[in-house]
Enzyme design. Structure first.
Site, PDB file in Angstrom:
ATOM      1  N   ARG A 178       0.907  -1.267   0.021  1.00 11.05           N
ATOM      2  CA  ARG A 178       0.074  -0.106   0.080  1.00 11.05           C
ATOM      3  C   ARG A 178       0.941   1.323  -0.052  1.00 11.05           C
ATOM      4  NH1 ARG A 178      -2.512  -3.614  -1.605  1.00 11.05           N
ATOM      5  NH2 ARG A 178      -4.491  -4.292  -0.769  1.00 11.05           N
ATOM      6  N   SER A 229     -11.546  -1.326   2.340  1.00  7.89           N
ATOM      7  CA  SER A 229     -11.119  -1.838   3.775  1.00  7.89           C
ATOM      8  C   SER A 229     -10.320  -0.559   4.238  1.00  7.89           C
ATOM      9  CB  SER A 229      -9.749  -2.726   3.341  1.00  7.89           C
ATOM     10  OG  SER A 229     -10.488  -4.008   2.603  1.00  7.89           O
ATOM     11  N   GLU A 299      -5.594   2.699   6.487  1.00  9.28           N
ATOM     12  CA  GLU A 299      -5.129   2.615   5.021  1.00  9.28           C
ATOM     13  C   GLU A 299      -5.908   3.772   4.289  1.00  9.28           C
ATOM     14  OE1 GLU A 299      -6.539  -0.286   1.275  1.00  9.28           O
ATOM     15  OE2 GLU A 299      -5.564  -1.156   3.102  1.00  9.28           O
TER      16      GLU A 299
END
Length: 304
Positions: A178, A229, A299
């Site tokens: 990420r 998410s 995230e």
């Protein structure tokens, strides 16, 4: 306000056809459907307009936020001071040579995947259901279903802080979980990327895309606004499982809720504020830390 008006004039002079809105609610431009107004909301239509827009903003000292589809972003209720530069009009997707596909920063991943499928190119199916744009996906090395951008991005053109155009290739992207080199250089702007794919059977590729879409519909709360998410996957664990095992499924703060369908998704049940979502994020992190000793890392990018 005089500075904003002067900036609008300069933007109009640089690009007469550019779209400019004042006090535009960011809730209209994020998949969370949350966020207050941006002082300026600017939508360049070409790479030249994008470079010109960024040049005008930098010359006048006006802070700006780059926005694609707003799919991994939680914006403050107070909104964004300065400008939001939205790239969704820069959405060209074309098939290159030798199994490559070239896409501009604003191209939606679903469109990229469909264009590849029609050309009989495989490798980007995993991204077909991610509700983001190519630029944001490269920025965060987006991934799903055992695929990630790091596995297919061959090169990326970007504008640096001076407006000069550069090209990254291969490992220069600095991809990790990420993340990419663009996280370390927030003043760089993705313009377009070349994806390296493989020849495949269009029918088989479509079957794979349909299968992944069905799995998403079955497991994810797609009928509510969310940012996908919310938390990164902790090493050795799954965030959704930890949240569920902590007894947090369905827990709400205001109109923000831990999805009853998939605990890894925090959703907006209608009218949630940024403050609601932030308090819910903090509650989830606290409960999971207390129960399992695991610190969940967000995230989602929080803009405040």
């Amino acid at each position: 306000m005089d500075q904003i008006n002067t900036c609008i004039t300069a933007l109009r002079e640089a690009a007469p056809d550019i779209d400019i809105m004042q006090n535009e609610p960011m809730s209209r431009h994020t998949t969370f459907a949350i966020g207050g107004p941006a002082d300026l909301f600017v939508q360049p239509k070409t790479r030249r307009e994008l470079a010109g827009t960024l040049g005008v903003l930098r010359a006048r000292g006006i802070p700006f936020l780059l926005l694609g589809n707003g799919s991994n972003m939680l914006v403050a209720d107070a909104g964004v001071r300065g400008a939001v530069v939205c790239t969704t009009e820069l959405d060209e997707v074309r098939i290159g040579e030798d199994c490559t596909l070239v896409a501009e920063a604003g191209a939606l991943l679903g469109r990229v995947a469909r264009r590849a499928q029609r050309a009989g190119l495989t490798g980007v199916e995993f991204a077909g259901g991610i509700p983001g744009s190519l630029g944001g996906a490269v920025f965060m090395n987006a991934g799903a279903y055992d695929g990630q951008m790091a596995g297919i991005v061959e090169q990326t053109e970007y504008l640096d802080e001076t407006g000069a155009l550069h090209t990254l290739t291969g490992e220069e992207h600095g991809f990790g979980y990420r993340r990419s080199v663009f996280r370390d250089h927030p003043d760089w702007t993705v313009v377009r990327s070349t994806l390296r794919l493989q020849q495949g059977d269009p029918a088989a590729i479509l079957d794979r895309m349909n299968d992944l879409a069905q799995r998403r519909r079955e497991k994810q709360p797609l009928n509510f606004p969310s940012a996908g998410s919310t938390f990164k996957r902790p090493e050795g664990y799954f965030a959704g499982r930890l949240i569920e095992d902590a007894g947090l499924k369905g827990v709400s703060v205001g109109a923000a809720q831990v999805s009853e369908k998939h605990a890894g998704f925090l959703i907006n049940r209608g009218g949630a504020t940024c403050d609601d979502m932030l308090r819910l994020i903090e509650l989830v992190q606290q409960r999971v830390k207390e129960a399992f000793g695991v610190q969940l890392e967000c995230e989602v990018r929080i803009i405040r």
